[in-house]
Design an enzyme around this catalytic site. Structure first.
Site, PDB file in Angstrom:
ATOM      1  N   TYR A   1      64.671  10.985 -43.885  1.00  0.00           N
ATOM      2  CA  TYR A   1      65.264  11.616 -44.619  1.00  0.00           C
ATOM      3  C   TYR A   1      64.588  11.752 -46.048  1.00  0.00           C
ATOM      4  CZ  TYR A   1      69.141  14.559 -46.010  1.00  0.00           C
ATOM      5  OH  TYR A   1      70.516  15.288 -46.950  1.00  0.00           O
TER       6      TYR A   1
ATOM      7  N   SER B   1      68.061  17.386 -51.532  1.00  0.00           N
ATOM      8  CA  SER B   1      69.398  16.152 -51.533  1.00  0.00           C
ATOM      9  C   SER B   1      69.119  14.830 -52.820  1.00  0.00           C
ATOM     10  CB  SER B   1      69.290  14.756 -50.863  1.00  0.00           C
ATOM     11  OG  SER B   1      70.125  13.794 -50.438  1.00  0.00           O
TER      12      SER B   1
HETATM   13  P1  NDP Z   1      75.765  20.733 -41.375  1.00  0.00           P
HETATM   14  O1  NDP Z   1      75.039  19.524 -41.123  1.00  0.00           O
HETATM   15  O2  NDP Z   1      77.093  20.570 -41.719  1.00  0.00           O
HETATM   16  O3  NDP Z   1      75.683  22.178 -41.296  1.00  0.00           O
HETATM   17  C1  NDP Z   1      73.782  22.341 -41.556  1.00  0.00           C
HETATM   18  C2  NDP Z   1      73.739  24.047 -41.395  1.00  0.00           C
HETATM   19  O4  NDP Z   1      72.159  23.848 -41.204  1.00  0.00           O
HETATM   20  C3  NDP Z   1      73.883  24.173 -40.144  1.00  0.00           C
HETATM   21  O5  NDP Z   1      75.318  25.899 -41.066  1.00  0.00           O
HETATM   22  C4  NDP Z   1      73.037  25.054 -39.213  1.00  0.00           C
HETATM   23  O6  NDP Z   1      73.151  25.459 -37.708  1.00  0.00           O
HETATM   24  C5  NDP Z   1      72.139  24.566 -40.194  1.00  0.00           C
HETATM   25  N1  NDP Z   1      70.951  24.288 -39.606  1.00  0.00           N
HETATM   26  C6  NDP Z   1      70.408  23.132 -39.221  1.00  0.00           C
HETATM   27  N2  NDP Z   1      69.461  23.233 -38.818  1.00  0.00           N
HETATM   28  C7  NDP Z   1      68.788  24.554 -38.317  1.00  0.00           C
HETATM   29  C8  NDP Z   1      67.827  25.429 -37.643  1.00  0.00           C
HETATM   30  N3  NDP Z   1      66.854  24.450 -37.068  1.00  0.00           N
HETATM   31  N4  NDP Z   1      67.794  26.593 -37.812  1.00  0.00           N
HETATM   32  C9  NDP Z   1      68.897  27.099 -38.373  1.00  0.00           C
HETATM   33  N5  NDP Z   1      70.101  26.354 -39.177  1.00  0.00           N
HETATM   34  C10 NDP Z   1      69.950  25.399 -39.003  1.00  0.00           C
HETATM   35  O7  NDP Z   1      74.555  20.251 -42.823  1.00  0.00           O
HETATM   36  P2  NDP Z   1      75.709  20.166 -44.180  1.00  0.00           P
HETATM   37  O8  NDP Z   1      76.063  21.280 -44.629  1.00  0.00           O
HETATM   38  O9  NDP Z   1      75.797  18.910 -44.698  1.00  0.00           O
HETATM   39  O10 NDP Z   1      74.213  20.321 -45.266  1.00  0.00           O
HETATM   40  C11 NDP Z   1      73.450  21.442 -45.728  1.00  0.00           C
HETATM   41  C12 NDP Z   1      72.469  21.478 -46.443  1.00  0.00           C
HETATM   42  O11 NDP Z   1      72.662  20.311 -47.708  1.00  0.00           O
HETATM   43  C13 NDP Z   1      71.202  20.421 -45.837  1.00  0.00           C
HETATM   44  O12 NDP Z   1      70.091  20.746 -46.060  1.00  0.00           O
HETATM   45  C14 NDP Z   1      71.474  18.454 -45.918  1.00  0.00           C
HETATM   46  O13 NDP Z   1      70.212  17.638 -45.646  1.00  0.00           O
HETATM   47  C15 NDP Z   1      71.776  19.257 -47.144  1.00  0.00           C
HETATM   48  N6  NDP Z   1      72.757  17.665 -48.147  1.00  0.00           N
HETATM   49  C16 NDP Z   1      74.052  17.776 -47.625  1.00  0.00           C
HETATM   50  C17 NDP Z   1      74.528  16.326 -47.335  1.00  0.00           C
HETATM   51  C18 NDP Z   1      75.616  16.381 -47.176  1.00  0.00           C
HETATM   52  O14 NDP Z   1      76.188  14.919 -47.504  1.00  0.00           O
HETATM   53  N7  NDP Z   1      76.483  17.380 -46.875  1.00  0.00           N
HETATM   54  C19 NDP Z   1      74.391  15.965 -49.048  1.00  0.00           C
HETATM   55  C20 NDP Z   1      73.330  16.658 -49.447  1.00  0.00           C
HETATM   56  C21 NDP Z   1      72.134  16.930 -48.813  1.00  0.00           C
HETATM   57  P3  NDP Z   1      73.826  25.891 -36.383  1.00  0.00           P
HETATM   58  O15 NDP Z   1      74.706  24.988 -36.615  1.00  0.00           O
HETATM   59  O16 NDP Z   1      73.676  27.297 -36.350  1.00  0.00           O
HETATM   60  O17 NDP Z   1      72.123  24.906 -35.843  1.00  0.00           O
END
Ligand code: NDP
Length: 237
Positions: A146, A132
């Site tokens: 975070y 991030s």
């Molecule tokens: P979402 O919350 O929309 O999606 C998260 C994804 O990660 C889902 O597919 C979820 O799967 C999976 N996930 C979360 N926890 C677990 C776990 N314990 N085991 C397996 N899978 C897991 O997040 P984003 O798409 O927004 O974010 C994705 C990445 O990008 C993250 O690392 C986040 O920190 C990073 N990011 C996001 C930003 C944003 O503004 N959105 C900005 C900067 C970085 P499930 O639902 O099946 O558990």
């Protein structure tokens, strides 16, 4: 023939948001792709049906599940670690267990996944972790935990790039700014604050982040390693 045909890929955390866009893009570019999910079974199965990628239930908070999943998927050509938890708010109010769980998913799981994948990864393999811009800049209160997890990925990537460079395996971090997902909806309560820090005042689309991942895992990026790739509309500028 597409750019990634013949490549075997695993995306950790691919059921929703940025991870789902990465799964779609890797499949479209020809990679044989599998992805994990923890809670979103219906979304994972829908994505598998739509793209032809394989869905695997595995909780990134559980070290044993992470290692077993990566081992079973190998030898890999491409590993993308996207699973992440975004716990924000007053640190004096957070349960210690919630902070530790975020560390498990955002830091420990990527570390163990990378080491496990690297044991058998093919020469010229590609490893990308979704960090991030908060790894570089944390411009509001409530983000210490975070930001800590995303900064940790920077040192990890620099170190692993050195460890695996002799096999031409690259290790990179993609650092998004605000992206329109369930974690950070474009119309969410932090919209105006986040946009106030940006040169281009909108959330990115998940597909825009997937485009950067596609470049890093593709043939043109063979010399790109140990680096942070920020895609944030100028949030960190
Ligand atoms: P979402 O919350 O929309 O999606 C998260 C994804 O990660 C889902 O597919 C979820 O799967 C999976 N996930 C979360 N926890 C677990 C776990 N314990 N085991 C397996 N899978 C897991 O997040 P984003 O798409 O927004 O974010 C994705 C990445 O990008 C993250 O690392 C986040 O920190 C990073 N990011 C996001 C930003 C944003 O503004 N959105 C900005 C900067 C970085 P499930 O639902 O099946 O558990």
């Amino acid at each position: 023939m597409t750019t990634l045909s013949g490549k075997k890929a695993l995306v950790l955390g691919g059921s929703r948001g940025i991870g789902a866009a990465v799964v779609e893009r890797l499949q479209a570019d020809g990679a044989d792709t599998r992805f994990t999910y923890a809670g979103s079974e219906a979304a994972a199965h829908a994505l598998a049906e739509k793209t032809g990628a394989a869905a695997i239930r595995a909780d990134s908070a559980d070290r044993g599940q992470t290692i077993a999943t990566v081992e079973a998927a190998g030898p890999l050509d491409i590993l993308v670690i996207n699973a992440g938890v975004g716990l924000l708010g007053d640190p004096l109010e957070h349960e210690p267990d919630a902070i530790d769980r975020m560390l498990d998913v955002n830091v420990r799981s990527p570390y163990h996944a990378i080491v496990t994948a690297a044991r058998t990864m093919n020469r010229g393999g590609r490893i990308v972790v979704i960090g991030s811009v908060n790894g570089d800049r944390m411009p509001f209160a409530g983000g210490a935990g975070y930001a800590m997890t995303k900064s940790a990925l920077q040192g990890m990537a620099r170190g692993f790039a050195r460890d695996f460079g002799a096999r031409e395996i690259t290790v990179n971090v993609v650092q998004p700014g605000p992206v329109d997902t369930d974690m950070n909806p474009a119309e969410g309560p932090m919209k105006d604050l986040m946009h106030s820090f940006m040169a281009i005042k909108r959330h990115a689309k998940p597909a825009e982040i997937a485009g950067m991942v596609a470049y890093l895992v593709g043939p043109e990026a063979a010399m790109v390693t140990g680096a942070m790739h920020t895609i944030d509309g100028g949030f960190g500028a």
